[in-house]
Scaffold this motif. Structure first.
Motif, PDB file in Angstrom:
ATOM      1  N   ALA A 191     -28.748 -14.162   1.585  1.00 49.98           N
ATOM      2  CA  ALA A 191     -29.248 -14.900   0.422  1.00 49.98           C
ATOM      3  C   ALA A 191     -29.096 -14.065  -0.839  1.00 49.98           C
ATOM      4  O   ALA A 191     -28.728 -14.577  -1.903  1.00 49.98           O
ATOM      5  CB  ALA A 191     -30.710 -15.290   0.637  1.00 49.98           C
ATOM      6  N   TYR A 205     -27.903 -25.644   1.734  1.00 46.17           N
ATOM      7  CA  TYR A 205     -29.267 -26.156   1.901  1.00 46.17           C
ATOM      8  C   TYR A 205     -30.256 -25.676   0.844  1.00 46.17           C
ATOM      9  O   TYR A 205     -31.216 -26.381   0.535  1.00 46.17           O
ATOM     10  CB  TYR A 205     -29.779 -25.807   3.304  1.00 46.17           C
ATOM     11  CG  TYR A 205     -28.975 -26.507   4.364  1.00 46.17           C
ATOM     12  CD1 TYR A 205     -29.140 -27.873   4.598  1.00 46.17           C
ATOM     13  CD2 TYR A 205     -28.025 -25.821   5.110  1.00 46.17           C
ATOM     14  CE1 TYR A 205     -28.391 -28.536   5.563  1.00 46.17           C
ATOM     15  CE2 TYR A 205     -27.260 -26.473   6.074  1.00 46.17           C
ATOM     16  CZ  TYR A 205     -27.445 -27.828   6.294  1.00 46.17           C
ATOM     17  OH  TYR A 205     -26.694 -28.475   7.231  1.00 46.17           O
ATOM     18  N   GLU A 206     -30.031 -24.503   0.297  1.00 46.74           N
ATOM     19  CA  GLU A 206     -30.926 -24.000  -0.754  1.00 46.74           C
ATOM     20  C   GLU A 206     -30.436 -24.392  -2.144  1.00 46.74           C
ATOM     21  O   GLU A 206     -31.220 -24.757  -3.008  1.00 46.74           O
ATOM     22  CB  GLU A 206     -31.053 -22.477  -0.655  1.00 46.74           C
ATOM     23  CG  GLU A 206     -31.664 -21.978   0.647  1.00 46.74           C
ATOM     24  CD  GLU A 206     -33.103 -22.413   0.822  1.00 46.74           C
ATOM     25  OE1 GLU A 206     -33.805 -22.603  -0.184  1.00 46.74           O
ATOM     26  OE2 GLU A 206     -33.525 -22.573   1.992  1.00 46.74           O
ATOM     27  N   MET A 207     -29.113 -24.293  -2.356  1.00 45.87           N
ATOM     28  CA  MET A 207     -28.550 -24.589  -3.669  1.00 45.87           C
ATOM     29  C   MET A 207     -27.988 -26.003  -3.756  1.00 45.87           C
ATOM     30  O   MET A 207     -27.636 -26.477  -4.831  1.00 45.87           O
ATOM     31  CB  MET A 207     -27.440 -23.578  -4.001  1.00 45.87           C
ATOM     32  CG  MET A 207     -27.892 -22.127  -3.927  1.00 45.87           C
ATOM     33  SD  MET A 207     -29.327 -21.761  -4.972  1.00 45.87           S
ATOM     34  CE  MET A 207     -28.685 -22.111  -6.602  1.00 45.87           C
ATOM     35  N   GLU A 208     -27.881 -26.665  -2.603  1.00 42.63           N
ATOM     36  CA  GLU A 208     -27.355 -28.030  -2.516  1.00 42.63           C
ATOM     37  C   GLU A 208     -25.935 -28.139  -3.060  1.00 42.63           C
ATOM     38  O   GLU A 208     -25.575 -29.103  -3.736  1.00 42.63           O
ATOM     39  CB  GLU A 208     -28.304 -29.014  -3.211  1.00 42.63           C
ATOM     40  CG  GLU A 208     -29.674 -29.079  -2.558  1.00 42.63           C
ATOM     41  CD  GLU A 208     -30.581 -30.142  -3.170  1.00 42.63           C
ATOM     42  OE1 GLU A 208     -30.234 -30.687  -4.235  1.00 42.63           O
ATOM     43  OE2 GLU A 208     -31.649 -30.412  -2.581  1.00 42.63           O
ATOM     44  N   ASP A 254     -26.827 -14.780  -4.144  1.00 40.88           N
ATOM     45  CA  ASP A 254     -27.344 -14.717  -5.506  1.00 40.88           C
ATOM     46  C   ASP A 254     -26.407 -13.918  -6.411  1.00 40.88           C
ATOM     47  O   ASP A 254     -26.147 -14.316  -7.552  1.00 40.88           O
ATOM     48  CB  ASP A 254     -28.741 -14.096  -5.499  1.00 40.88           C
ATOM     49  CG  ASP A 254     -29.376 -14.078  -6.876  1.00 40.88           C
ATOM     50  OD1 ASP A 254     -29.596 -15.170  -7.445  1.00 40.88           O
ATOM     51  OD2 ASP A 254     -29.639 -12.977  -7.393  1.00 40.88           O
ATOM     52  N   LYS A 269     -30.205 -13.074   7.350  1.00 36.67           N
ATOM     53  CA  LYS A 269     -30.379 -14.267   6.522  1.00 36.67           C
ATOM     54  C   LYS A 269     -30.840 -13.902   5.118  1.00 36.67           C
ATOM     55  O   LYS A 269     -30.303 -14.408   4.119  1.00 36.67           O
ATOM     56  CB  LYS A 269     -31.389 -15.211   7.183  1.00 36.67           C
ATOM     57  CG  LYS A 269     -31.615 -16.502   6.420  1.00 36.67           C
ATOM     58  CD  LYS A 269     -32.569 -17.419   7.177  1.00 36.67           C
ATOM     59  CE  LYS A 269     -32.792 -18.712   6.417  1.00 36.67           C
ATOM     60  NZ  LYS A 269     -33.708 -19.632   7.147  1.00 36.67           N
ATOM     61  N   TYR A 270     -31.823 -12.985   5.029  1.00 34.84           N
ATOM     62  CA  TYR A 270     -32.341 -12.611   3.710  1.00 34.84           C
ATOM     63  C   TYR A 270     -31.307 -11.815   2.898  1.00 34.84           C
ATOM     64  O   TYR A 270     -31.156 -12.025   1.691  1.00 34.84           O
ATOM     65  CB  TYR A 270     -33.628 -11.795   3.849  1.00 34.84           C
ATOM     66  CG  TYR A 270     -34.836 -12.645   4.211  1.00 34.84           C
ATOM     67  CD1 TYR A 270     -35.189 -13.742   3.436  1.00 34.84           C
ATOM     68  CD2 TYR A 270     -35.624 -12.338   5.312  1.00 34.84           C
ATOM     69  CE1 TYR A 270     -36.286 -14.525   3.760  1.00 34.84           C
ATOM     70  CE2 TYR A 270     -36.728 -13.110   5.647  1.00 34.84           C
ATOM     71  CZ  TYR A 270     -37.050 -14.210   4.862  1.00 34.84           C
ATOM     72  OH  TYR A 270     -38.150 -14.987   5.185  1.00 34.84           O
ATOM     73  N   TYR A 308     -26.860 -21.059   2.991  1.00 32.79           N
ATOM     74  CA  TYR A 308     -27.717 -20.919   1.806  1.00 32.79           C
ATOM     75  C   TYR A 308     -27.205 -21.811   0.669  1.00 32.79           C
ATOM     76  O   TYR A 308     -27.989 -22.511   0.018  1.00 32.79           O
ATOM     77  CB  TYR A 308     -27.740 -19.461   1.355  1.00 32.79           C
ATOM     78  CG  TYR A 308     -28.573 -19.198   0.126  1.00 32.79           C
ATOM     79  CD1 TYR A 308     -29.942 -18.970   0.218  1.00 32.79           C
ATOM     80  CD2 TYR A 308     -27.990 -19.166  -1.147  1.00 32.79           C
ATOM     81  CE1 TYR A 308     -30.714 -18.729  -0.910  1.00 32.79           C
ATOM     82  CE2 TYR A 308     -28.749 -18.925  -2.274  1.00 32.79           C
ATOM     83  CZ  TYR A 308     -30.110 -18.711  -2.162  1.00 32.79           C
ATOM     84  OH  TYR A 308     -30.864 -18.465  -3.286  1.00 32.79           O
ATOM     85  N   TYR A 309     -25.891 -21.779   0.438  1.00 31.96           N
ATOM     86  CA  TYR A 309     -25.307 -22.604  -0.623  1.00 31.96           C
ATOM     87  C   TYR A 309     -25.566 -24.089  -0.359  1.00 31.96           C
ATOM     88  O   TYR A 309     -25.891 -24.852  -1.270  1.00 31.96           O
ATOM     89  CB  TYR A 309     -23.799 -22.361  -0.708  1.00 31.96           C
ATOM     90  CG  TYR A 309     -23.384 -21.224  -1.619  1.00 31.96           C
ATOM     91  CD1 TYR A 309     -23.840 -19.929  -1.402  1.00 31.96           C
ATOM     92  CD2 TYR A 309     -22.519 -21.445  -2.686  1.00 31.96           C
ATOM     93  CE1 TYR A 309     -23.454 -18.890  -2.222  1.00 31.96           C
ATOM     94  CE2 TYR A 309     -22.128 -20.408  -3.513  1.00 31.96           C
ATOM     95  CZ  TYR A 309     -22.595 -19.138  -3.278  1.00 31.96           C
ATOM     96  OH  TYR A 309     -22.208 -18.111  -4.106  1.00 31.96           O
TER      97      TYR A 309
END
Length: 207
Positions: free
Chosen positions: A72, A107-110, A76, A68-69, A104-105
């Motif tokens: 991410a 939920y983190e970046m919306e 990036d 997962k990390y 990630y795109y």
């Protein structure tokens, strides 16, 4: 090349994997995988050995948290080329990264980002060398790339042939590849068909 790698190649062959699938499992080129399956652990050739090295990322692949990390971080790097509509994971090792990247795109970046899967040509090569098709294919069980901006994901680039296949296939299907991201680039590439290649580690041979 060591006997352990040769034994692993023979074990994978005994389980029915094609040369391309063995190459994927060991993270080596198809030429290296073919050479390994022709060797005996106790009687290795010292001449005509392919110039290659195997990549073992079991410590990463065995941990969903680490995956997962790292995914991410791959996201990036890909974001330097803009927002993606679809993340294409190359089977099989690229799929976990692509899945976490799409997550990630979203939920983190919306961003609204979907997941697609590419089955490469090398996985279809029979033991006798007969091929099914010239290029691989995008699975119809996942997202379409038509009219979408696409990021292509894999674990290792060895020669760049598979990535070329994906770029051509995505374009043929009406998609726009904007970046390729990988853990390790053994070919030392900066772009493929004018698509930027981004990697954690890029190998450059001297001489």
């Amino acid at each position: 090349m060591n006997s352990k790698l040769i034994n692993k190649a023979h074990e994978l062959r005994a389980h029915g994997l094609t040369t391309g699938e063995i190459a994927d499992e060991l993270n080596v080129s198809i030429d290296t995988a073919r050479w390994l399956t022709l060797q005996q652990a106790s009687e290795q050739e010292t001449e005509n050995v392919p110039v290659d090295f195997a990549v073992n990322w079991n410590n990463l692949g065995g941990s969903s948290i680490r995956l997962k990390y790292v995914s991410a971080a791959l996201s990036d790097m890909a974001l330097e080329e803009g927002e993606a509509d679809v993340i294409v994971g190359i089977a099989s090792s690229g799929i976990p990264f692509a899945t976490f990247m799409a997550d990630y795109y979203n939920y983190e970046m919306e961003y609204e980002t979907s997941l697609a899967v590419f089955h490469p040509h090398k996985a279809k090569v029979q033991h006798d060398g007969n091929d099914f098709t010239e290029n691989g294919t995008i699975s119809t069980n996942f997202a379409s790339v038509d009219g979408k901006k696409v990021v292509i994901v894999d674990d290792v680039i060895t020669s760049g042939k598979t990535i070329n296949e994906v770029v051509e296939t995505v374009r043929d299907l009406g998609g726009e590849p904007i970046a390729v991201v990988v853990l390790i680039d053994k070919a030392g590439l900066t772009d493929i068909q004018n698509v930027p290649v981004k990697s954690f580690i890029r190998v450059s041979r001297l001489g």
